[in-house]
Structures are given as C-alpha cells and as structure tokens.
Scaffold this active site. Structure first.
Site: not given
Ligand code: GLU
Length: 419
Positions: A61, A106-108, A147
């Site tokens: 995202v 963002a992050k995935g 992460d």
C-alpha cells in the site's frame, strides 16, 4: 465502503479523525489526506521443499506520493492483511513528515508464518514477492525496508531480484540491506538506538538516575533487542522481556548479552530459563520506569492503560496503543510520559533515508556520522512535539500526528488538486 476493513485500519482512521478535528480540517478534505493512493495485492507461488507448490498472498500500500517516493517496511506475518498494511502505510506518512523526510508512507507484507518456511522457501517467497512488485516500486517510486518477520537477508534478496531484472545493481531500491550489499552502518541498530535515546532524554527530564532505572521490553526482535542493549549500556536495568514464545522476569535485572546470544542461537527466548518465566500480559503492568512495547499493534487497550505502572511509555512498535487507551493515558499524563510510535521508532526510517541517500550518491558515511545525524533529527522532532503539546494543551500523540498531518496537508494544498 472501503477495501481496507479491519481493526487496525479502523484505529488509523480513528486517530486521524482526532487530528482532523483538532486541526479543523474541512470534512471534504479529509478523505484526500487519509485514503491510500494505491494498493496492490499479488499471489506469490513458491516451490516447497517437499515438491508441492504453495501460494501466499502479498500486499503493498502506497499512502501518498505528494512529497516524493513512498517508504516503508515489508512484513511477513500471519496478521498481515490489506487493512493492517494500509494502516501501517498511513502511520509511515505521518512519521516521515514529522521527522522531515521527503517521503510518503508505504507498507507491504505477505500473509505467512516465516518460521514455517525453510531458508530456501523463504528465499523463494522473498524473490517472488519482489518480482511481483517490480511494476509498482522503484528507487523514486516506492522504497521497501525490513519490518516484522523480515531482515537484512530478505532485503538482500529483494535488491538482487530487482537488480537482475534491471540488468544492473540498483542498491537504492530497498533499505535495511546488509552493509556488504550497499547497506549503511548503523541501520540495523537504528530503531532500537532511537527508542533508547528518546527514553534516556525523558529519564533526564524526569530527573531519574539511569543507574536506578528499570525497563520492561515487550518483543525481542530487531527493535526490542537493540533497545535492550542500548538501555542496558546507559545503566538501565532490564527487568523483563518477552517474545512470541513467552516472557522472562528478574527483579535483579536480566543479562541482556546472554539473552541476545540465546536468541541468536535458538531463534527465540524459548528455553532460556524455566525459573524466570512470567505472564506475558501481566508483564506490561509491572512497576518500571520505561515500558517499551516493541512487538505489534493494539497490545495496550483501555484496561491495560489504566493498570500501567511505568513512568515512560516508549512505543517501539507501530500502533501498540489503541485510541481508547489514549483517552486513559491523557488522564494519566502527569504520571506517564508517552513517546508516541511515530516519533519513538522513527530512527529506523531516518537511517533508511540515510542509506537511500548514500546509495544514490555512492558516498558512504562513518557510523558516528549516521548516529549523530539520527539523534539530531530525533531531538528536533522531540522538541517540536513537546512544544506543540504544551501550546495546544494536547497529548504527545496528538501533537506529533498534528505536525505530520499538517506537513502532508501543506504539500497537497500548495501543489493543488490535479487536473
Ligand atoms: N518498518 C520500519 C518502520 O515501521 C522501517 C521502515 C523503513 O525503514 O523504511 O518504521
């Protein structure tokens, strides 16, 4: 209606509502600031060691692209879904803006238990996830990082996969890489160092002698372990730690170096000691000076917040405290100094930014320079947050988020709405 349903996304929406009300942002402007710009869902098929094929769902995202590329980690965990990833991307935006980085958030993530994969399977999944993401990422579009459940090795596989498709080495596509593959000195330690540095500042403000201080740390991954190492190096006694396998408590203080060595060898705290076992939830409410939730979201709800016996809550994890708990903590702000997540754990993305800059310039810095610049940025953001909280008579979280949201809003306003 939104595709980003779920409790973590709701939490990010809730928190934003508080800030938007505080800043009197007109209602018709709110969705433009809050809703993610892009999200991608991919299927990642891999060969399992037993010859079968398994398919894992992956997400990315990108919250906003107004200030530059998007930036944020990739999580491999069973909690991962689109809503969680979207919330984490939104928090990355406020975090990057608060500390003044030229990034959107963002992050995935991949919905997977990484401990259930062999090393070969983990490599296969990491490479396939990055390969599926190639059309959507880039050094000036979206830059990944580690992460929960990912690490330097996974970043090296991401970088290698992207580079092989480009026909050249593109180190600046991800951060948090091994130093041997274009990583920066000080990134591995950066988040924990930042948490400990800020906690130390508040211990100083509260005139608590470091050698008399105690800390409880939930989570013993990259963030929790380096926070423990740093706090212990200042003389703080680490009386309790935990990970997904359980908690350990020793009022006399745990041997941090021995814990780190054990986790390095066995992969978790399990088997370190039978006598020191403690209740992992009860651990959060032990009397201590510094409580560091460094595991996952929503571990401090209103009930836990009412029972906390710490003097400083240093949020190493993203989103550990629910909005209901925030209301309780606002009542208790004379007793408990909250260092909110978007400031407290921002040392990680700050040094990721340094890594990206060094990769783009092919000019690498000494570790002292990395640390000095990290602390300077943290000090500035801390001072701004404290001054803002005082001026507006709001909580530290509201102040920190307000500064972040305001910066993103100013960038969107001055650029205007296209077309
Ligand atoms: N995953 C980390 C965070 O939540 C680091 C992100 C980054 O370095 O880009 O802040």
């Amino acid at each position: 209606m939104t595709v980003y349903s779920g409790p973590v996304f709701e939490m990010a929406v809730n928190q934003f509502g508080v800030i938007a009300d505080h800043l009197s942002i007109p209602h018709d402007e709110r969705a433009r600031l809050l809703m993610p710009k892009r999200s991608v869902t991919v299927s990642c098929p891999i060969h399992r060691d037993d010859g079968t094929i398994a398919v894992f769902e992956g997400y990315r995202v990108q919250h906003h692209l107004t200030l530059g590329p998007t930036k944020g980690g990739t999580r491999f965990a069973t909690s991962v879904d689109l809503g969680e990833v979207a919330a984490l991307a939104i928090w990355m935006s406020w975090k990057c803006a608060l500390v003044g980085l030229p990034y959107g958030g963002a992050k995935g993530g991949v919905h997977v238990d990484p401990t259930s994969l062999s090393r070969t399977e983990l490599e296969g999944l990491s490479r396939r996830y990055m390969q599926e993401m190639i059309p959507f990422v880039g050094p000036h579009t979206d830059v990944m990082a580690p992460d929960m459940g990912t690490n330097e090795q996974v970043m090296a596989w991401f970088m290698d996969t992207y580079s092989m498709y480009q026909g050249k080495t593109v180190t600046e596509i991800v951060t948090g890489k091994p130093v041997a593959s274009g990583g920066t000195l000080g990134r591995r330690e950066a988040t924990g160092r930042g948490v400990a540095y800020l906690a130390r500042r508040v211990l100083g403000l509260k005139s608590i002698n470091f050698n008399d201080a105690t800390a409880v740390i939930q989570g013993f991954g990259n963030v929790g372990s380096y926070t423990a190492i740093e706090l212990a190096s200042f003389g703080v006694k680490i009386i309790a730690v935990s990970d997904h396998t359980g908690a350990l408590y020793d009022a006399k203080g745990l041997d941090v170096a021995a814990l780190v060595a054990h986790v390095g060898k066995h992969g978790s705290l399990a088997g370190y000691s039978n006598e020191l076992q403690y209740d992992p939830v009860g651990m959060l409410t032990l009397p201590c000076d510094v409580l560091v939730p460094a595991a996952t979201e929503r571990v401090i709800d209103a009930k836990v917040a009412a029972q906390l016996q710490c003097r400083i809550l240093a949020e190493g994890a993203n989103g550990p405290t629910t909005p209901d708990a925030d209301l309780v903590l606002e009542q208790r702000q004379d007793a408990i100094f909250v260092i909110p997540d978007i400031l407290c754990n921002s040392g990680g993305v700050v040094v990721s930014y340094f890594e990206w800059v060094q990769d783009l310039q092919q000019l690498f810095w000494e570790e002292e320079e990395v640390m000095h610049r990290e602390y300077k940025i943290l000090d500035r953001a801390f001072d701004q947050m404290v001054a803002r909280a005082k001026r507006d008579k709001v909580s530290h979280r509201t102040a920190a988020m307000a500064i972040g949201v305001e910066k993103v809003r100013a960038a969107k306003t001055t650029r205007g709405l296209f077309p």
